[in-house]
Motif scaffolding. Structure first.
Motif, mmCIF file in Angstrom:
data_model
loop_
_atom_site.group_PDB
_atom_site.id
_atom_site.type_symbol
_atom_site.label_atom_id
_atom_site.label_comp_id
_atom_site.label_asym_id
_atom_site.label_seq_id
_atom_site.Cartn_x
_atom_site.Cartn_y
_atom_site.Cartn_z
ATOM 1 N N GLU A 15 4.553 -71.178 -21.002
ATOM 2 C CA GLU A 15 3.977 -72.322 -20.303
ATOM 3 C C GLU A 15 3.952 -73.606 -21.137
ATOM 4 O O GLU A 15 4.136 -74.703 -20.586
ATOM 5 C CB GLU A 15 2.559 -71.972 -19.841
ATOM 6 C CG GLU A 15 2.546 -70.849 -18.808
ATOM 7 C CD GLU A 15 1.147 -70.359 -18.463
ATOM 8 O OE1 GLU A 15 0.166 -70.968 -18.961
ATOM 9 O OE2 GLU A 15 1.029 -69.378 -17.704
ATOM 10 N N GLU B 102 7.867 -73.545 -23.134
ATOM 11 C CA GLU B 102 8.959 -73.435 -22.147
ATOM 12 C C GLU B 102 10.182 -72.746 -22.736
ATOM 13 O O GLU B 102 11.331 -73.188 -22.570
ATOM 14 C CB GLU B 102 9.326 -74.821 -21.601
ATOM 15 C CG GLU B 102 8.181 -75.481 -20.853
ATOM 16 C CD GLU B 102 8.554 -76.820 -20.256
ATOM 17 O OE1 GLU B 102 9.646 -77.336 -20.579
ATOM 18 O OE2 GLU B 102 7.762 -77.353 -19.460
ATOM 19 N N THR C 144 13.646 -71.812 -20.944
ATOM 20 C CA THR C 144 14.804 -72.704 -20.728
ATOM 21 C C THR C 144 15.984 -72.351 -21.636
ATOM 22 O O THR C 144 17.082 -72.881 -21.449
ATOM 23 C CB THR C 144 14.396 -74.173 -20.969
ATOM 24 O OG1 THR C 144 13.867 -74.304 -22.288
ATOM 25 C CG2 THR C 144 13.347 -74.621 -19.955
ATOM 26 N N TYR D 133 9.336 -67.739 -14.091
ATOM 27 C CA TYR D 133 9.020 -69.033 -14.704
ATOM 28 C C TYR D 133 10.138 -70.040 -14.437
ATOM 29 O O TYR D 133 9.889 -71.222 -14.175
ATOM 30 C CB TYR D 133 8.804 -68.875 -16.209
ATOM 31 C CG TYR D 133 7.394 -68.459 -16.567
ATOM 32 C CD1 TYR D 133 6.373 -69.407 -16.666
ATOM 33 C CD2 TYR D 133 7.079 -67.128 -16.812
ATOM 34 C CE1 TYR D 133 5.076 -69.029 -16.987
ATOM 35 C CE2 TYR D 133 5.788 -66.742 -17.137
ATOM 36 C CZ TYR D 133 4.781 -67.699 -17.225
ATOM 37 O OH TYR D 133 3.499 -67.328 -17.537
ATOM 38 N N ARG D 134 11.381 -69.585 -14.520
ATOM 39 C CA ARG D 134 12.508 -70.480 -14.296
ATOM 40 C C ARG D 134 12.510 -71.006 -12.856
ATOM 41 O O ARG D 134 12.721 -72.195 -12.619
ATOM 42 C CB ARG D 134 13.816 -69.740 -14.598
ATOM 43 C CG ARG D 134 14.045 -69.507 -16.078
ATOM 44 C CD ARG D 134 15.216 -68.570 -16.343
ATOM 45 N NE ARG D 134 15.497 -68.471 -17.782
ATOM 46 C CZ ARG D 134 16.240 -67.521 -18.333
ATOM 47 N NH1 ARG D 134 16.792 -66.583 -17.558
ATOM 48 N NH2 ARG D 134 16.448 -67.510 -19.638
ATOM 49 N N ALA E 16 9.732 -73.519 -12.357
ATOM 50 C CA ALA E 16 10.110 -74.806 -12.950
ATOM 51 C C ALA E 16 11.131 -75.521 -12.075
ATOM 52 O O ALA E 16 11.073 -76.753 -11.889
ATOM 53 C CB ALA E 16 10.670 -74.579 -14.353
ATOM 54 N N VAL F 192 16.930 -75.099 -16.283
ATOM 55 C CA VAL F 192 15.712 -74.298 -16.475
ATOM 56 C C VAL F 192 16.005 -72.951 -17.138
ATOM 57 O O VAL F 192 15.093 -72.120 -17.284
ATOM 58 C CB VAL F 192 14.960 -74.074 -15.141
ATOM 59 C CG1 VAL F 192 14.483 -75.397 -14.577
ATOM 60 C CG2 VAL F 192 15.814 -73.309 -14.135
#
Length: 370
Positions: free
Chosen positions: A272, A275, A278, A317-318, A321, A343
């Protein structure tokens, strides 16, 4: 037979046949979830039986004749069967404990005895109240002239649907429940609960406004609904008869669990705040190195604390985002795939698979919805 009766006959027969066919398929010994399949098959059999009784009545059988005494009501068994179907679905090697579980079948036992008692009054009835006992006369009135059995049946289904939904929410240390694989069970509970509400409303309308004449306009929708539910339930059970709803796991000592929770805290920070998702080359080894732990510890943390595999965890998460990026009008000039690469996705195929698996939508739908 009137056209409307013929149409009803086709619908009821379709539901009954579907229930019987898929009920027998679910009883196959080589299927997984044998206990859960057994209870689901039993539900289908009792639904089919009820539909067959109504089919017989369309042909004139079952109205105060020989068949009237053969066709016994089992309307109060559905609730208990629903409860044990759900319990067996999320409990490894489930078996009924009759010493403790008999209470759930008490309603159907009472219904069976009471229904036979009421039907036996026809042997004594000569058209006068005096020919019957007080209990026989008023019991017959309550049972036959009021929707007692239907209302109690509906209430039992609603009660056990709620009780079953609570089972799905219970936290278990000894095994995991795959949330995505119990969604169909939740749909079953939802459909049966609202069918029960529909049943209660219809018979109450009939008794309050039409003196419980149980006209075809009110009885037909109930049994058509039952046929549809039976048909649908058979398909659902057949398609998911081999689902692994649960995964057994060893109970983790408190000390180890605390360590995993610490790893989880650091892992969330990496995802978070830093990141790290990525990074298109991110793998379990790289992530574990960043966390300063062994890869097996990271994997166990993901499995136990988050209930997810590495790829699914990172890709969630990707995609989150990516959704945030798509909300910015400035990014409309970029292609979806180029934004996906930004991402952390490293190929079109892996991106498409991840979107479909996590969101249930296509990448095109993902863009249009944002």
């Amino acid at each position: 037979m009137k056209p409307v009766d013929s149409f009803l006959l086709i619908l009821l027969a379709a539901g009954a046949i579907q229930g019987l066919i898929y009920g027998f398929i679910l009883l196959k010994k080589n299927a997984k979830n044998k206990s859960a399949n057994l209870f689901l098959a039993t539900i289908l059999f009792f639904f089919s039986y009820r539909l067959i009784v109504e089919i017989c009545k369309l042909f004139g059988y079952g109205f105060y004749d020989f068949w009237y005494h053969v066709f016994i009501e089992f309307n109060w068994i559905y609730g208990a069967l629903i409860y044990f179907f759900v319990k067996a679905s999320v409990t490894p090697k489930f078996k009924i404990n009759f010493k403790k579980d008999w209470i759930h079948f008490l309603p159907v036992f009472i219904e069976f005895l009471w229904s036979n008692f009421i039907k036996s009054q026809n042997f004594y009835w000569d058209g006068t109240q005096e020919s019957l006992s007080w209990l026989g006369y008023y019991g017959y009135i309550v049972w036959m002239h009021y929707p007692t059995m239907f209302i109690i049946s509906g209430l039992l289904i609603i009660f056990y649907a709620y009780k079953s939904s609570q089972i799905l929410k219970q936290k278990r240390d000894e095994h995991l429940i795959y949330i995505d694989k119990v969604q169909w069970i939740k749909r079953v509970l939802f459909v049966l609960k609202y069918y029960a509400i529909f049943l209660i409303v219809m018979v109450l309308v009939d008794v309050l406004f039409f003196d419980y004449a149980f006209r075809k306009y009110y009885s037909y929708p109930l049994f058509i609904g039952m046929a549809i539910v039976t048909y649908w339930l058979g398909l659902e059970g057949f398609n998911r008869r081999n689902n692994d709803v649960i995964k057994t796991q060893n109970i983790i000592p408190d000390k180890e669990k605390q360590q995993l929770e610490q790893i989880a805290k650091a892992l969330k920070k990496l995802m978070e705040e830093d990141e790290i998702y990525t990074n298109p080359d991110l793998n379990l080894a790289i992530l574990s190195e960043k966390l300063n732990v062994k890869p097996y510890q990271t994997s166990k943390c993901l499995n136990v604390i988050f209930g997810k595999k590495f790829n699914d965890f990172v890709n969630e998460y990707r995609i989150k985002a990516l959704k945030d990026i798509l909300k910015n009008p400035k990014n409309e000039k970029f292609t979806l795939l180029s934004l996906a690469f930004d991402v952390g996705f490293n190929s079109k195929s892996s991106f498409n698979r991840a979107v479909k698996k996590i969101t249930g939508k296509s990448p095109k739908d993902l863009k249009s919805s944002n």
